[in-house]
Design a protein around this motif. Structure first.
Motif, PDB file in Angstrom:
ATOM      1  N   GLY A   4       0.737  -1.217   0.046  1.00 54.97           N
ATOM      2  CA  GLY A   4      -0.179  -0.142   0.020  1.00 54.97           C
ATOM      3  C   GLY A   4       0.800   1.134  -0.131  1.00 54.97           C
ATOM      4  O   GLY A   4       2.087   1.150   0.028  1.00 54.97           O
ATOM      5  N   ASN A   5       0.239   2.368   0.037  1.00 48.45           N
ATOM      6  CA  ASN A   5       0.789   3.735   0.077  1.00 48.45           C
ATOM      7  C   ASN A   5       1.599   3.826   1.306  1.00 48.45           C
ATOM      8  O   ASN A   5       1.352   3.468   2.315  1.00 48.45           O
ATOM      9  CB  ASN A   5      -0.481   4.628   0.516  1.00 48.45           C
ATOM     10  N   GLY A   6       3.013   4.103   0.949  1.00 46.50           N
ATOM     11  CA  GLY A   6       3.800   4.326   1.968  1.00 46.50           C
ATOM     12  C   GLY A   6       4.617   3.253   2.547  1.00 46.50           C
ATOM     13  O   GLY A   6       5.471   3.226   3.401  1.00 46.50           O
ATOM     14  N   ALA A   7       4.445   2.044   1.996  1.00 47.69           N
ATOM     15  CA  ALA A   7       4.957   0.670   2.478  1.00 47.69           C
ATOM     16  C   ALA A   7       6.509   0.803   2.109  1.00 47.69           C
ATOM     17  O   ALA A   7       7.042  -0.192   2.830  1.00 47.69           O
ATOM     18  CB  ALA A   7       4.170  -0.211   1.547  1.00 47.69           C
ATOM     19  N   LYS A  51       7.958   1.126  -1.497  1.00 46.18           N
ATOM     20  CA  LYS A  51       8.082   0.545  -2.718  1.00 46.18           C
ATOM     21  C   LYS A  51       9.065   1.450  -3.472  1.00 46.18           C
ATOM     22  O   LYS A  51      10.073   1.216  -3.970  1.00 46.18           O
ATOM     23  CB  LYS A  51       6.769   0.360  -3.318  1.00 46.18           C
ATOM     24  N   THR A  52       8.578   2.973  -3.486  1.00 45.79           N
ATOM     25  CA  THR A  52       9.435   3.847  -4.281  1.00 45.79           C
ATOM     26  C   THR A  52      10.984   4.018  -3.631  1.00 45.79           C
ATOM     27  O   THR A  52      11.797   4.005  -4.312  1.00 45.79           O
ATOM     28  CB  THR A  52       8.810   5.262  -4.163  1.00 45.79           C
ATOM     29  N   THR A  53      10.836   4.113  -2.451  1.00 46.76           N
ATOM     30  CA  THR A  53      12.459   4.025  -1.626  1.00 46.76           C
ATOM     31  C   THR A  53      12.999   2.976  -1.901  1.00 46.76           C
ATOM     32  O   THR A  53      14.270   3.215  -2.136  1.00 46.76           O
ATOM     33  CB  THR A  53      12.004   3.946  -0.122  1.00 46.76           C
ATOM     34  N   THR A  54      12.658   1.608  -2.150  1.00 42.72           N
ATOM     35  CA  THR A  54      13.434   0.568  -2.708  1.00 42.72           C
ATOM     36  C   THR A  54      13.883   0.454  -3.954  1.00 42.72           C
ATOM     37  O   THR A  54      15.126   0.775  -4.322  1.00 42.72           O
ATOM     38  CB  THR A  54      12.428  -0.600  -2.646  1.00 42.72           C
TER      39      THR A  54
HETATM   40  P1  ATP Z   1       3.624   5.296  -2.670  1.00 38.46           P
HETATM   41  O1  ATP Z   1       2.737   4.458  -3.399  1.00 38.46           O
HETATM   42  O2  ATP Z   1       2.812   6.363  -1.711  1.00 38.46           O
HETATM   43  O3  ATP Z   1       4.852   5.786  -3.370  1.00 38.46           O
HETATM   44  P2  ATP Z   1       5.762   3.727  -1.327  1.00 38.46           P
HETATM   45  O4  ATP Z   1       5.361   2.344  -1.066  1.00 38.46           O
HETATM   46  O5  ATP Z   1       6.327   4.025  -2.613  1.00 38.46           O
HETATM   47  O6  ATP Z   1       4.218   4.227  -1.472  1.00 38.46           O
HETATM   48  P3  ATP Z   1       7.531   5.193  -0.292  1.00 38.46           P
HETATM   49  O7  ATP Z   1       7.263   6.323  -1.104  1.00 38.46           O
HETATM   50  O8  ATP Z   1       8.731   4.706  -0.591  1.00 38.46           O
HETATM   51  O9  ATP Z   1       6.262   4.109  -0.181  1.00 38.46           O
HETATM   52  O10 ATP Z   1       7.376   6.101   1.218  1.00 38.46           O
HETATM   53  C1  ATP Z   1       7.770   5.212   2.223  1.00 38.46           C
HETATM   54  C2  ATP Z   1       7.869   5.855   3.564  1.00 38.46           C
HETATM   55  O11 ATP Z   1       9.056   6.872   3.456  1.00 38.46           O
HETATM   56  C3  ATP Z   1       6.807   7.043   3.814  1.00 38.46           C
HETATM   57  O12 ATP Z   1       6.317   7.048   5.211  1.00 38.46           O
HETATM   58  C4  ATP Z   1       7.031   8.226   3.187  1.00 38.46           C
HETATM   59  O13 ATP Z   1       6.348   9.040   4.209  1.00 38.46           O
HETATM   60  C5  ATP Z   1       8.572   8.113   3.609  1.00 38.46           C
HETATM   61  N1  ATP Z   1       9.539   9.028   2.911  1.00 38.46           N
HETATM   62  C6  ATP Z   1       9.519   9.001   1.333  1.00 38.46           C
HETATM   63  N2  ATP Z   1      10.256   9.704   1.174  1.00 38.46           N
HETATM   64  C7  ATP Z   1      10.889  10.725   2.081  1.00 38.46           C
HETATM   65  C8  ATP Z   1      11.561  11.676   2.166  1.00 38.46           C
HETATM   66  N3  ATP Z   1      12.264  12.384   1.082  1.00 38.46           N
HETATM   67  N4  ATP Z   1      11.886  12.037   3.360  1.00 38.46           N
HETATM   68  C9  ATP Z   1      11.357  11.575   4.383  1.00 38.46           C
HETATM   69  N5  ATP Z   1      10.357  10.552   4.420  1.00 38.46           N
HETATM   70  C10 ATP Z   1      10.237  10.149   3.147  1.00 38.46           C
END
Ligand code: ATP
Length: 248
Positions: free
Chosen positions: A41-44, A46-49
Protein backbone atom coordinates in the motif's frame (compact mmCIF):
# COMPACT_ATOMS: atom_id res chain seq x y z
CA UNK A 1 19.92 -24.75 -14.08
CA UNK A 2 18.56 -21.77 -12.21
CA UNK A 3 18.06 -18.35 -13.68
CA UNK A 4 20.67 -15.86 -12.61
CA UNK A 5 19.62 -13.05 -10.28
CA UNK A 6 20.81 -9.85 -11.93
CA UNK A 7 19.86 -7.81 -8.93
CA UNK A 8 20.26 -8.80 -5.29
CA UNK A 9 19.01 -6.59 -2.51
CA UNK A 10 20.20 -7.96 0.79
CA UNK A 11 18.70 -6.80 4.05
CA UNK A 12 18.81 -3.06 3.34
CA UNK A 13 17.89 -0.36 5.75
CA UNK A 14 17.09 3.12 4.44
CA UNK A 15 16.99 6.26 6.53
CA UNK A 16 15.78 9.69 5.37
CA UNK A 17 17.17 12.88 6.87
CA UNK A 18 19.40 10.86 9.23
CA UNK A 19 16.44 9.90 11.43
CA UNK A 20 13.44 8.51 9.57
CA UNK A 21 13.85 4.76 9.24
CA UNK A 22 11.78 3.68 6.25
CA UNK A 23 13.18 0.34 5.05
CA UNK A 24 13.82 -2.06 7.91
CA UNK A 25 15.75 -4.88 6.31
CA UNK A 26 14.40 -5.48 2.81
CA UNK A 27 15.75 -8.38 0.76
CA UNK A 28 14.78 -9.30 -2.76
CA UNK A 29 16.12 -11.06 -5.81
CA UNK A 30 15.38 -10.08 -9.36
CA UNK A 31 16.02 -12.86 -11.87
CA UNK A 32 17.35 -11.96 -15.28
CA UNK A 33 14.63 -11.79 -17.91
CA UNK A 34 11.77 -11.85 -15.44
CA UNK A 35 9.04 -9.46 -14.35
CA UNK A 36 9.18 -9.04 -10.58
CA UNK A 37 6.50 -7.08 -8.74
CA UNK A 38 6.99 -5.05 -5.60
CA UNK A 39 3.56 -4.72 -4.00
CA UNK A 40 2.09 -2.98 -1.00
CA UNK A 41 0.00 0.00 0.00
CA UNK A 42 0.71 3.67 0.21
CA UNK A 43 3.91 4.41 2.07
CA UNK A 44 4.99 0.77 2.34
CA UNK A 45 8.40 1.63 0.88
CA UNK A 46 8.16 0.60 -2.75
CA UNK A 47 9.44 3.84 -4.24
CA UNK A 48 12.18 4.02 -1.63
CA UNK A 49 13.34 0.54 -2.60
CA UNK A 50 13.50 1.44 -6.29
CA UNK A 51 15.36 4.67 -5.56
CA UNK A 52 17.82 2.86 -3.34
CA UNK A 53 18.64 0.63 -6.31
CA UNK A 54 18.89 3.41 -8.91
CA UNK A 55 20.94 5.67 -6.65
CA UNK A 56 18.32 8.39 -6.57
CA UNK A 57 17.94 8.42 -2.79
CA UNK A 58 20.77 10.85 -2.20
CA UNK A 59 18.88 13.70 -3.86
CA UNK A 60 16.07 13.06 -1.34
CA UNK A 61 18.38 13.03 1.65
CA UNK A 62 17.96 9.30 1.92
CA UNK A 63 20.71 6.80 2.61
CA UNK A 64 21.21 3.05 2.59
CA UNK A 65 22.61 2.53 6.08
CA UNK A 66 22.75 -1.27 6.20
CA UNK A 67 22.80 -4.23 3.88
CA UNK A 68 23.89 -4.38 0.27
CA UNK A 69 22.62 -3.90 -3.25
CA UNK A 70 24.39 -5.87 -5.94
CA UNK A 71 23.91 -5.65 -9.67
CA UNK A 72 25.55 -8.52 -11.52
CA UNK A 73 27.62 -9.17 -8.43
CA UNK A 74 28.93 -5.61 -8.10
CA UNK A 75 27.95 -3.54 -5.08
CA UNK A 76 26.20 -0.46 -6.47
CA UNK A 77 24.75 1.29 -3.45
CA UNK A 78 27.42 3.98 -3.32
CA UNK A 79 27.61 4.56 -7.04
CA UNK A 80 26.44 7.65 -8.88
CA UNK A 81 23.03 7.32 -10.52
CA UNK A 82 24.67 7.95 -13.92
CA UNK A 83 27.04 5.02 -13.42
CA UNK A 84 24.14 2.79 -12.43
CA UNK A 85 22.39 3.76 -15.67
CA UNK A 86 25.59 2.88 -17.54
CA UNK A 87 25.61 -0.54 -15.95
CA UNK A 88 22.16 -1.10 -17.48
CA UNK A 89 19.62 -0.17 -14.81
CA UNK A 90 17.17 2.63 -15.52
CA UNK A 91 14.27 3.87 -13.42
CA UNK A 92 10.96 5.15 -14.74
CA UNK A 93 9.74 7.47 -12.03
CA UNK A 94 6.29 7.54 -10.58
CA UNK A 95 4.11 10.23 -12.08
CA UNK A 96 5.64 9.89 -15.53
CA UNK A 97 8.09 12.78 -15.46
CA UNK A 98 8.34 13.86 -19.06
CA UNK A 99 10.04 17.04 -20.15
CA UNK A 100 6.80 18.91 -20.70
CA UNK A 101 8.16 21.51 -23.08
CA UNK A 102 9.87 19.02 -25.36
CA UNK A 103 8.02 17.03 -27.99
CA UNK A 104 7.32 13.35 -27.46
CA UNK A 105 10.12 12.45 -29.86
CA UNK A 106 12.61 14.81 -28.21
CA UNK A 107 11.72 13.19 -24.89
CA UNK A 108 12.44 9.77 -26.34
CA UNK A 109 15.77 10.96 -27.75
CA UNK A 110 16.89 12.28 -24.37
CA UNK A 111 16.88 8.63 -23.26
CA UNK A 112 19.71 7.91 -25.69
CA UNK A 113 22.05 10.63 -24.49
CA UNK A 114 24.51 8.33 -22.77
CA UNK A 115 24.89 6.12 -25.80
CA UNK A 116 27.90 6.23 -28.03
CA UNK A 117 26.43 4.68 -31.16
CA UNK A 118 25.71 6.69 -34.27
CA UNK A 119 22.45 8.15 -35.46
CA UNK A 120 21.42 5.02 -37.36
CA UNK A 121 21.32 2.82 -34.27
CA UNK A 122 19.39 5.43 -32.34
CA UNK A 123 16.94 5.87 -35.20
CA UNK A 124 16.42 2.10 -35.27
CA UNK A 125 15.58 2.07 -31.59
CA UNK A 126 13.22 5.00 -32.02
CA UNK A 127 11.36 2.89 -34.58
CA UNK A 128 11.41 -0.02 -32.11
CA UNK A 129 9.78 2.20 -29.48
CA UNK A 130 7.19 3.37 -32.03
CA UNK A 131 6.43 -0.26 -32.88
CA UNK A 132 5.60 -0.92 -29.22
CA UNK A 133 3.76 2.39 -28.83
CA UNK A 134 2.12 3.29 -32.16
CA UNK A 135 0.29 6.06 -30.31
CA UNK A 136 3.62 7.79 -29.64
CA UNK A 137 4.43 7.82 -33.32
CA UNK A 138 1.17 9.64 -34.00
CA UNK A 139 1.96 12.11 -31.23
CA UNK A 140 5.69 12.44 -31.87
CA UNK A 141 5.57 16.13 -32.77
CA UNK A 142 3.30 17.08 -29.86
CA UNK A 143 4.60 18.84 -26.83
CA UNK A 144 4.68 16.17 -24.12
CA UNK A 145 2.97 18.39 -21.56
CA UNK A 146 -0.11 18.49 -23.76
CA UNK A 147 -0.41 14.73 -24.22
CA UNK A 148 -2.65 12.52 -22.08
CA UNK A 149 -1.61 10.77 -18.88
CA UNK A 150 -1.41 7.46 -20.70
CA UNK A 151 0.71 8.95 -23.47
CA UNK A 152 3.06 10.49 -20.91
CA UNK A 153 3.45 7.13 -19.20
CA UNK A 154 4.22 5.58 -22.59
CA UNK A 155 6.74 8.35 -23.30
CA UNK A 156 8.45 7.75 -19.96
CA UNK A 157 8.75 4.02 -20.64
CA UNK A 158 9.83 4.66 -24.22
CA UNK A 159 12.54 7.05 -23.05
CA UNK A 160 13.83 4.37 -20.69
CA UNK A 161 13.93 1.90 -23.59
CA UNK A 162 16.02 4.37 -25.62
CA UNK A 163 18.87 3.93 -23.15
CA UNK A 164 19.03 0.23 -24.14
CA UNK A 165 18.58 -0.96 -20.57
CA UNK A 166 19.05 -4.45 -19.31
CA UNK A 167 16.76 -3.78 -16.35
CA UNK A 168 13.91 -1.30 -15.93
CA UNK A 169 12.69 -0.19 -12.51
CA UNK A 170 9.13 0.87 -13.18
CA UNK A 171 7.37 2.85 -10.48
CA UNK A 172 3.58 2.61 -10.33
CA UNK A 173 2.84 2.46 -14.06
CA UNK A 174 -0.91 2.23 -13.39
CA UNK A 175 -1.08 5.46 -11.43
CA UNK A 176 -3.95 7.67 -12.49
CA UNK A 177 -4.78 5.68 -15.60
CA UNK A 178 -8.11 4.17 -16.66
CA UNK A 179 -8.27 0.35 -16.34
CA UNK A 180 -8.17 -0.21 -20.08
CA UNK A 181 -5.00 1.85 -20.44
CA UNK A 182 -3.41 0.10 -17.49
CA UNK A 183 -4.05 -3.20 -19.23
CA UNK A 184 -2.53 -1.86 -22.44
CA UNK A 185 0.62 -0.61 -20.66
CA UNK A 186 1.11 -3.95 -18.93
CA UNK A 187 0.64 -5.83 -22.21
CA UNK A 188 3.42 -3.71 -23.70
CA UNK A 189 5.67 -4.31 -20.68
CA UNK A 190 5.09 -8.02 -21.18
CA UNK A 191 6.00 -7.93 -24.85
CA UNK A 192 9.11 -5.81 -24.23
CA UNK A 193 10.11 -8.36 -21.60
CA UNK A 194 9.53 -11.29 -23.94
CA UNK A 195 10.89 -9.82 -27.17
CA UNK A 196 13.77 -7.66 -25.94
CA UNK A 197 14.65 -9.70 -22.86
CA UNK A 198 14.45 -6.62 -20.64
CA UNK A 199 14.21 -7.46 -16.92
CA UNK A 200 11.54 -5.58 -14.96
CA UNK A 201 11.17 -4.73 -11.32
CA UNK A 202 7.89 -2.90 -10.97
CA UNK A 203 6.30 -1.23 -7.98
CA UNK A 204 2.52 -1.36 -7.97
CA UNK A 205 -0.40 -0.69 -5.67
CA UNK A 206 -2.64 -2.38 -8.20
CA UNK A 207 -1.95 -5.91 -6.97
CA UNK A 208 -4.49 -7.44 -9.26
CA UNK A 209 -2.98 -6.34 -12.54
CA UNK A 210 0.62 -6.68 -11.32
CA UNK A 211 0.14 -10.31 -10.29
CA UNK A 212 -1.39 -11.18 -13.63
CA UNK A 213 1.66 -9.94 -15.52
CA UNK A 214 4.53 -10.54 -13.12
CA UNK A 215 6.28 -13.86 -12.58
CA UNK A 216 7.16 -13.30 -8.96
CA UNK A 217 5.98 -10.88 -6.28
CA UNK A 218 7.15 -9.35 -3.02
CA UNK A 219 4.71 -7.70 -0.65
CA UNK A 220 5.99 -4.82 1.45
CA UNK A 221 4.37 -3.51 4.61
CA UNK A 222 5.89 -0.69 6.66
CA UNK A 223 9.34 -1.20 5.18
CA UNK A 224 9.48 -4.98 5.49
CA UNK A 225 8.83 -7.84 3.10
CA UNK A 226 5.91 -9.73 4.63
CA UNK A 227 5.35 -12.25 1.89
CA UNK A 228 6.85 -13.33 -1.41
CA UNK A 229 6.28 -16.04 -3.96
CA UNK A 230 5.49 -16.90 -7.55
CA UNK A 231 2.74 -14.58 -8.80
CA UNK A 232 0.39 -17.49 -9.45
CA UNK A 233 0.72 -18.64 -5.81
CA UNK A 234 0.21 -15.13 -4.44
CA UNK A 235 -2.95 -14.74 -6.51
CA UNK A 236 -4.39 -17.81 -4.81
CA UNK A 237 -3.18 -16.98 -1.31
CA UNK A 238 -6.14 -16.29 1.04
CA UNK A 239 -4.38 -13.40 2.83
CA UNK A 240 -3.41 -11.77 -0.43
CA UNK A 241 -6.96 -12.17 -1.66
CA UNK A 242 -8.39 -10.66 1.47
CA UNK A 243 -6.01 -7.76 1.98
CA UNK A 244 -4.73 -6.94 -1.48
CA UNK A 245 -7.09 -8.25 -4.10
CA UNK A 246 -10.28 -7.03 -2.47
CA UNK A 247 -12.24 -10.23 -2.99
CA UNK A 248 -12.30 -12.04 0.34
P1 ATP B 1 3.64 5.38 -2.57
O1 ATP B 1 2.75 4.50 -3.33
O2 ATP B 1 2.93 6.43 -1.77
O3 ATP B 1 4.78 5.93 -3.37
P2 ATP B 1 5.58 3.67 -1.43
O4 ATP B 1 5.33 2.27 -1.02
O5 ATP B 1 6.29 3.87 -2.70
O6 ATP B 1 4.24 4.46 -1.43
P3 ATP B 1 7.57 5.34 -0.27
O7 ATP B 1 7.28 6.46 -1.21
O8 ATP B 1 8.79 4.57 -0.48
O9 ATP B 1 6.35 4.35 -0.24
O10 ATP B 1 7.53 5.92 1.20
C1 ATP B 1 7.79 5.12 2.34
C2 ATP B 1 7.83 6.00 3.56
O11 ATP B 1 8.94 6.88 3.50
C3 ATP B 1 6.60 6.87 3.76
O12 ATP B 1 6.27 6.86 5.12
C4 ATP B 1 7.07 8.24 3.33
O13 ATP B 1 6.39 9.23 4.04
C5 ATP B 1 8.54 8.21 3.69
N1 ATP B 1 9.34 9.07 2.79
C6 ATP B 1 9.41 8.98 1.46
N2 ATP B 1 10.25 9.90 0.95
C7 ATP B 1 10.73 10.58 1.99
C8 ATP B 1 11.65 11.67 2.13
N3 ATP B 1 12.25 12.22 1.07
N4 ATP B 1 11.90 12.14 3.37
C9 ATP B 1 11.30 11.59 4.44
N5 ATP B 1 10.44 10.57 4.39
C10 ATP B 1 10.14 10.07 3.19
Amino acid sequence: GQTENVLEVNNIEVIYNHVILVLKGVSLNVPQGGITALLGGNGAGKTTTLKAISGLLASERGEVTKGSIKYRGTVIQHQDPADIVKSGVVQVMEGRHCFEHLTVEENLLTGAYTRREGKAAIQRDLEMVYDYFPRLKERRKSQAGYTSGGEQQMTAIGRALMSKPETILLDEPSMGLAPQLVEQIFEIVKSVNENEGVTFLLAEQNTNVALRFAHYGYILESGRVVMDGPAADLRENPDVKEFYLGMS
